[in-house]
Design a protein around this motif. Structure first.
Motif, PDB file in Angstrom:
ATOM      1  N   ALA A 185       0.814  -1.209   0.000  1.00 26.23           N
ATOM      2  CA  ALA A 185       0.000   0.000   0.000  1.00 26.23           C
ATOM      3  C   ALA A 185       0.852   1.266   0.000  1.00 26.23           C
ATOM      4  N   ASP A 186       2.052   1.189   0.610  1.00 23.22           N
ATOM      5  CA  ASP A 186       2.901   2.382   0.694  1.00 23.22           C
ATOM      6  C   ASP A 186       3.809   2.564  -0.516  1.00 23.22           C
ATOM      7  N   GLY A 187       3.652   1.686  -1.495  1.00 28.03           N
ATOM      8  CA  GLY A 187       4.431   1.813  -2.719  1.00 28.03           C
ATOM      9  C   GLY A 187       5.768   1.106  -2.715  1.00 28.03           C
ATOM     10  N   THR A 188       6.207   0.574  -1.569  1.00 25.96           N
ATOM     11  CA  THR A 188       7.465  -0.163  -1.527  1.00 25.96           C
ATOM     12  C   THR A 188       7.276  -1.545  -2.128  1.00 25.96           C
ATOM     13  N   LYS A 189       8.367  -2.188  -2.463  1.00 24.34           N
ATOM     14  CA  LYS A 189       8.306  -3.442  -3.206  1.00 24.34           C
ATOM     15  C   LYS A 189       7.811  -4.590  -2.333  1.00 24.34           C
ATOM     16  N   PHE A 190       6.855  -5.338  -2.854  1.00 22.75           N
ATOM     17  CA  PHE A 190       6.341  -6.502  -2.148  1.00 22.75           C
ATOM     18  C   PHE A 190       7.425  -7.571  -2.057  1.00 22.75           C
ATOM     19  N   GLY A 191       7.464  -8.268  -0.892  1.00 18.91           N
ATOM     20  CA  GLY A 191       8.389  -9.379  -0.741  1.00 18.91           C
ATOM     21  C   GLY A 191       9.793  -8.982  -0.350  1.00 18.91           C
ATOM     22  N   LYS A 192       9.987  -7.698  -0.010  1.00 17.27           N
ATOM     23  CA  LYS A 192      11.304  -7.237   0.418  1.00 17.27           C
ATOM     24  C   LYS A 192      11.241  -6.817   1.887  1.00 17.27           C
ATOM     25  N   THR A 193      12.281  -7.159   2.646  1.00 16.02           N
ATOM     26  CA  THR A 193      12.421  -6.696   4.019  1.00 16.02           C
ATOM     27  C   THR A 193      13.775  -6.015   4.141  1.00 16.02           C
ATOM     28  N   GLU A 194      14.085  -5.539   5.326  1.00 14.25           N
ATOM     29  CA  GLU A 194      15.388  -4.899   5.538  1.00 14.25           C
ATOM     30  C   GLU A 194      16.530  -5.856   5.257  1.00 14.25           C
ATOM     31  N   SER A 195      16.290  -7.158   5.484  1.00 13.10           N
ATOM     32  CA  SER A 195      17.356  -8.136   5.258  1.00 13.10           C
ATOM     33  C   SER A 195      17.321  -8.714   3.848  1.00 13.10           C
ATOM     34  N   GLY A 196      16.382  -8.270   2.997  1.00 12.58           N
ATOM     35  CA  GLY A 196      16.372  -8.719   1.607  1.00 12.58           C
ATOM     36  C   GLY A 196      15.093  -9.440   1.215  1.00 12.58           C
ATOM     37  N   THR A 197      15.190 -10.223   0.142  1.00 13.50           N
ATOM     38  CA  THR A 197      14.046 -10.933  -0.423  1.00 13.50           C
ATOM     39  C   THR A 197      13.542 -12.014   0.533  1.00 13.50           C
ATOM     40  N   VAL A 198      12.222 -12.217   0.542  1.00 15.82           N
ATOM     41  CA  VAL A 198      11.629 -13.301   1.315  1.00 15.82           C
ATOM     42  C   VAL A 198      11.511 -14.514   0.390  1.00 15.82           C
ATOM     43  N   TRP A 199      12.403 -15.492   0.596  1.00 17.89           N
ATOM     44  CA  TRP A 199      12.485 -16.680  -0.252  1.00 17.89           C
ATOM     45  C   TRP A 199      11.609 -17.804   0.301  1.00 17.89           C
ATOM     46  N   LEU A 200      11.321 -18.794  -0.554  1.00 17.81           N
ATOM     47  CA  LEU A 200      10.584 -19.978  -0.110  1.00 17.81           C
ATOM     48  C   LEU A 200      11.515 -21.032   0.485  1.00 17.81           C
ATOM     49  N   ASP A 201      12.794 -20.957   0.212  1.00 20.10           N
ATOM     50  CA  ASP A 201      13.765 -21.902   0.738  1.00 20.10           C
ATOM     51  C   ASP A 201      14.081 -21.557   2.194  1.00 20.10           C
ATOM     52  N   PRO A 202      13.893 -22.505   3.121  1.00 17.11           N
ATOM     53  CA  PRO A 202      14.145 -22.198   4.534  1.00 17.11           C
ATOM     54  C   PRO A 202      15.601 -21.901   4.843  1.00 17.11           C
ATOM     55  N   GLU A 203      16.525 -22.304   3.952  1.00 17.21           N
ATOM     56  CA  GLU A 203      17.932 -21.982   4.171  1.00 17.21           C
ATOM     57  C   GLU A 203      18.234 -20.522   3.838  1.00 17.21           C
ATOM     58  N   LEU A 204      17.382 -19.908   3.011  1.00 15.57           N
ATOM     59  CA  LEU A 204      17.586 -18.514   2.615  1.00 15.57           C
ATOM     60  C   LEU A 204      16.714 -17.561   3.430  1.00 15.57           C
ATOM     61  N   THR A 205      15.509 -17.981   3.756  1.00 14.22           N
ATOM     62  CA  THR A 205      14.621 -17.236   4.653  1.00 14.22           C
ATOM     63  C   THR A 205      14.051 -18.247   5.634  1.00 14.22           C
ATOM     64  N   SER A 206      14.369 -18.108   6.894  1.00 11.91           N
ATOM     65  CA  SER A 206      13.919 -19.087   7.885  1.00 11.91           C
ATOM     66  C   SER A 206      12.401 -19.085   7.996  1.00 11.91           C
ATOM     67  N   PRO A 207      11.803 -20.212   8.405  1.00 16.42           N
ATOM     68  CA  PRO A 207      10.355 -20.229   8.629  1.00 16.42           C
ATOM     69  C   PRO A 207       9.899 -19.136   9.587  1.00 16.42           C
ATOM     70  N   TYR A 208      10.734 -18.816  10.596  1.00 16.32           N
ATOM     71  CA  TYR A 208      10.367 -17.745  11.523  1.00 16.32           C
ATOM     72  C   TYR A 208      10.302 -16.401  10.802  1.00 16.32           C
ATOM     73  N   ALA A 209      11.321 -16.083  10.001  1.00 17.19           N
ATOM     74  CA  ALA A 209      11.329 -14.812   9.274  1.00 17.19           C
ATOM     75  C   ALA A 209      10.188 -14.764   8.259  1.00 17.19           C
ATOM     76  N   PHE A 210       9.903 -15.906   7.626  1.00 17.05           N
ATOM     77  CA  PHE A 210       8.785 -15.998   6.685  1.00 17.05           C
ATOM     78  C   PHE A 210       7.475 -15.688   7.397  1.00 17.05           C
ATOM     79  N   TYR A 211       7.273 -16.311   8.558  1.00 18.54           N
ATOM     80  CA  TYR A 211       6.073 -16.083   9.365  1.00 18.54           C
ATOM     81  C   TYR A 211       5.954 -14.617   9.769  1.00 18.54           C
ATOM     82  N   GLN A 212       7.076 -14.032  10.183  1.00 19.73           N
ATOM     83  CA  GLN A 212       7.067 -12.651  10.640  1.00 19.73           C
ATOM     84  C   GLN A 212       6.727 -11.677   9.520  1.00 19.73           C
TER      85      GLN A 212
END
Length: 420
Positions: free
Chosen positions: A226-253
């Motif tokens: 809604a604020d115009g920033t890119k979907f799927g991006k956080t301060e630490s980078g892209t939110v991946w589906l691979d748990p080795e790249l984005t942990s399930p906790y970070a995905f949940y958060q």
């Protein structure tokens, strides 16, 4: 309108279609064999790809047959769509390994048995053995260059400084995929994101030119914040589906921390729940935003879908425990480390320092005197236990799995201490 198109429309998942009435009729006559493609340009898909994966799941649940294509050939070339500069070409062995990883990710969402059984396909299977001469004669002759230049992804890149013949040819390769899947599997529908519309309709046109058959296409809208920033991006980078790249906790958060405006917009596209349920959650989000019920429901549903129920349960437990609603000591080292990964932190060694010292080192308190005031005021916690003594020292019993200690000031200010 067919039931499945009606549902996609209601969820905001229909951005473009080639012939709405013809597609309605095809779905009603069904089952339709359809395909959606994923290029291995990274070792994992990301949450933006979930729109396409879950749309395939919805179509399969409605009785239609998915062909999930992972582009072993197109992944070697690179799609110019959405890029301002030429992609770096990856080694063949790297792309092949990414193909297998992405096949595994996509296959978890589909069913491979029954009348609507899914099938994984790889466009390298029908591309690798074709010579350049044969490809130009049999496929290239059907592509007017003026129409290729009009594709939005091409015109944008040309205006920005140009693109190579390699990326310019991508649309021909993708169009040929539709032709091959139509011939081999009777595929009559391709869908993808709206940024792919030029490539998708090139395939529709190629099938018509070569076979005289009419086939279909649809595109889903690109997801935004809604604020115009890119979907799927956080301060630490892209939110991946691979748990080795984005942990399930970070995905949940990621989903739990969504803005109210975003979660109401995202739920219909990302949730498999009935629309009536989602409408009720949206109403709760408007009336009681502090409860974050909609965010929690979406976070738990998607974390379970992507990572499994056990990983979701650990992510939920970690989220609750960090804010005093569960036992930190019950978390395993991996989950705890992931949960603390983006918090302010300090590293300390033995002998263990005072609580006031680590409050300052982690930035939770501005100074030693401020830290003592936080403690005596009842606002400092070690592993969710309130600290009463301003001179208290961290104890060995405070050190959790993986050498962590969790500090909290007030209700929501958290930090991590790593004992080495």
């Amino acid at each position: 309108m067919s039931a499945i198109l009606d549902d996609l429309q209601a969820r905001g998942l229909l951005a473009l279609t080639t012939d709405r009435e013809a597609l309605d009729a095809a779905f009603d006559a069904g089952p339709v064999t359809f395909y959606v493609g994923f290029d291995p340009t990274a070792p994992s898909l990301h949450i933006g790809n979930l729109v396409q994966i879950l749309t395939a799941r919805r179509l399969q649940d409605a009785g239609h047959r998915p062909l999930a294509l992972v582009g072993g050939a197109t992944g070697l070339i690179g799609d110019p769509s959405g890029k301002s500069a030429e992609r770096s070409l990856n080694e063949r062995e790297v792309v092949a390994s990414w193909v297998e990883r992405i096949r595994g990710q996509v296959s978890r969402f589909l069913t491979f048995e029954g009348p609507a059984a899914a099938q994984m396909v790889n466009n390298l299977d029908w591309t690798a053995s074709v010579s350049a001469i044969d490809f130009l004669r049999d496929v290239g002759k059907h592509f007017p260059v003026n129409r290729m230049l009009d594709r939005e992804s091409v015109s944008v890149r040309l205006a920005a400084g140009g693109l190579s013949y390699t990326e310019f040819s991508y649309q021909v390769l993708q169009a040929n995929d539709y032709l091959e899947l139509h011939r081999r599997h009777g595929c009559t529908l391709q869908f993808g994101g709206s940024d792919q519309w030029g490539n998708i309709t090139a395939g529709v046109d190629l099938v018509r030119r070569v076979t005289t058959h009419s086939v279909h296409a649809l595109a889903t809208p690109l997801v935004t914040k809604a604020d115009g920033t890119k979907f799927g991006k956080t301060e630490s980078g892209t939110v991946w589906l691979d748990p080795e790249l984005t942990s399930p906790y970070a995905f949940y958060q990621f989903w739990l921390n969504a803005d109210d405006a975003d979660v109401v917009r995202w739920m219909p596209a990302f949730s498999l729940r009935p629309l009536e349920e989602l409408a009720a959650l949206a109403e709760v989000a408007r009336e009681r935003p502090a409860a974050r019920e909609a965010q929690r429901a979406l976070a738990e549903e998607l974390t379970t879908l992507v990572h499994g129920s056990d990983a979701c349960a650990r992510a939920v437990a970690a989220s609750r425990a960090l804010f005093g609603q569960g036992e930190l000591a019950g978390l395993d080292a991996g989950t705890l480390s992931a949960a603390l990964g983006e918090l302010p932190r300090a590293t300390v060694s033995r002998p263990l320092p005072t609580v006031a010292e680590v409050l300052v080192e982690t930035g939770l308190s501005a100074s030693r005197s401020a830290a003592r005031r936080d403690i005596t005021g009842g606002g400092a916690y070690v592993n969710n236990s309130k600290v009463a003594d301003a001179e208290a020292t961290l104890q060995e019993a405070d050190v959790l799995e993986g050498g962590w200690v969790v500090l909290r000031r007030g209700k929501r200010s958290l930090a991590a201490v790593q004992v080495v």
